[in-house]
Design an enzyme around this catalytic site. Sequence first.
Site, PDB file in Angstrom:
ATOM      1  N   LYS A 101      33.232  34.861  42.343  1.00 44.41           N
ATOM      2  CA  LYS A 101      33.316  35.056  40.891  1.00 44.41           C
ATOM      3  C   LYS A 101      32.738  33.915  40.052  1.00 44.41           C
ATOM      4  O   LYS A 101      33.264  33.588  38.990  1.00 44.41           O
ATOM      5  CB  LYS A 101      34.783  35.271  40.472  1.00 44.41           C
ATOM      6  N   ASP A 137      46.265  37.066  43.695  1.00 39.85           N
ATOM      7  CA  ASP A 137      46.681  37.855  42.526  1.00 39.85           C
ATOM      8  C   ASP A 137      47.080  39.295  42.872  1.00 39.85           C
ATOM      9  O   ASP A 137      47.967  39.874  42.241  1.00 39.85           O
ATOM     10  CB  ASP A 137      45.612  37.837  41.416  1.00 39.85           C
TER      11      ASP A 137
HETATM   12  C1  BGC Z   1      38.734  37.321  45.327  1.00 36.24           C
HETATM   13  C2  BGC Z   1      40.113  37.908  45.609  1.00 36.24           C
HETATM   14  C3  BGC Z   1      40.774  38.311  44.308  1.00 36.24           C
HETATM   15  C4  BGC Z   1      39.871  39.199  43.477  1.00 36.24           C
HETATM   16  C5  BGC Z   1      40.485  39.596  42.159  1.00 36.24           C
HETATM   17  C6  BGC Z   1      37.929  38.245  44.442  1.00 36.24           C
HETATM   18  O1  BGC Z   1      36.722  37.635  44.082  1.00 36.24           O
HETATM   19  O2  BGC Z   1      38.035  37.087  46.524  1.00 36.24           O
HETATM   20  O3  BGC Z   1      40.910  36.993  46.316  1.00 36.24           O
HETATM   21  O4  BGC Z   1      41.983  38.976  44.606  1.00 36.24           O
HETATM   22  O5  BGC Z   1      38.654  38.544  43.245  1.00 36.24           O
HETATM   23  O6  BGC Z   1      40.778  38.491  41.362  1.00 36.24           O
END
Ligand code: BGC
Length: 400
Positions: A101, A137
């Site tokens: 992200k 989360d």
């Molecule tokens: C992460 C997860 C997370 C999700 C939502 C992803 O990029 O790898 O761990 O639960 O984003 O936030």
Amino acid sequence: TEVGDFLALDLGGTNFRVMLVKVGEDEKGKWKVETKHQMYCIPGDTMTGTAEMLFDYIAQCISDFLDKHNMKEKKLPLGFTFSFPVRHEDIDKGILLNWTKGFKASGAEGNNVVGLLRDAIRRRGDFEMDVVAMVNDTVATMISCYYEDRSCEVGMIVGTGCNACYMEEIRNVDLVEGEEGRMCVNTEWGAFGDSGELEEFRLEYDRMVDEMSLNPGQQLFEKIISGKYMGELVRLVLLKLVNENLLFNGEASGILKTRGSFETRFISQIERTDSDSGDLKQTYNILTTLGLLPSKLDCEIVRLVSESVSTRAALVCAAGLAGVINRMRENRSQESLKITVGVDGSVYKLHPLFKHKFHAMVQELTPRCNITFIQSEEGSGRGAALVSAVARKMASMLCH
Ligand code: BGC
């Protein structure tokens, strides 16, 4: 049954949040959870600098929050919602496998994230914390919804990122011994496709988004669905149409040519106006802020592109959840499965049509399942606090 004040941190979206969660009973003896929270924006260079910079910033935000609530002197138990792929080695120990992200702080991958947080707090030296638990989360969301609905055995996030967790039979979990009972598994389904499984579905726009990202080749399923990427996908489709002389008289503005200029929230705004009413004002306004002078037909095309990208996201995401739920039903050898899914995330909550298309497709793909969706409120913080409360209780029981 644990009562008290917990501090909860939520790192994983566009903002970092600090929360004070009070767990206890109200006047009527009913259990309740109350939160006070504060959001802190993480500067771009902190997300992509060093781990020390990032965790120092986090510690600085906690310090600020404690000052505001006059709580510097208390050593509170802390639950950390850390929403990235980790190898969980203990309730308070997780090794970061890779950032997602748009985060890329160096020196964190391969290290224990709770350790990095404890070190940063120690470096500041102006407050103390007892870091009790770290959770994803999705897990925090599931737990917080379970608090209200005991059938909640799945947690899902469709926000900046996308992921789900669910209760798996322990006999199927290779990493733990035992045959009885269930255990929560964080699927990290955002990484589905990273071994080529999605190749026949990915389009040229998906490939471009991936190549320009900080983690090329990773999180390919997430890159089709989540808010971090959806706006950029729309922008790339628009540019392609401009190049083929099908849009904006064949001319894109400087802003539209700029990466990231078409924000995911624009998609929600464009689709919020009733598509039957023919009112394209929102679309028109957004396009003018992007330096364009669109015709009515241009606006209609842009709306169609937005709809296509967000609908695809909803349907692809539905396929993921249906896969998980069908597996749970098979696991339990049940004729039919009644289950609740706790959900959070900006795309799911704020896009006007995403959830409806998503629900309809999940239902179509999960015959013999009766699924209820509930939206979590403050799930990340409340879930982390509840997990910390249970972890503390269990630790104190072991001590005695
Ligand atoms: C992460 C997860 C997370 C999700 C939502 C992803 O990029 O790898 O761990 O639960 O984003 O936030």
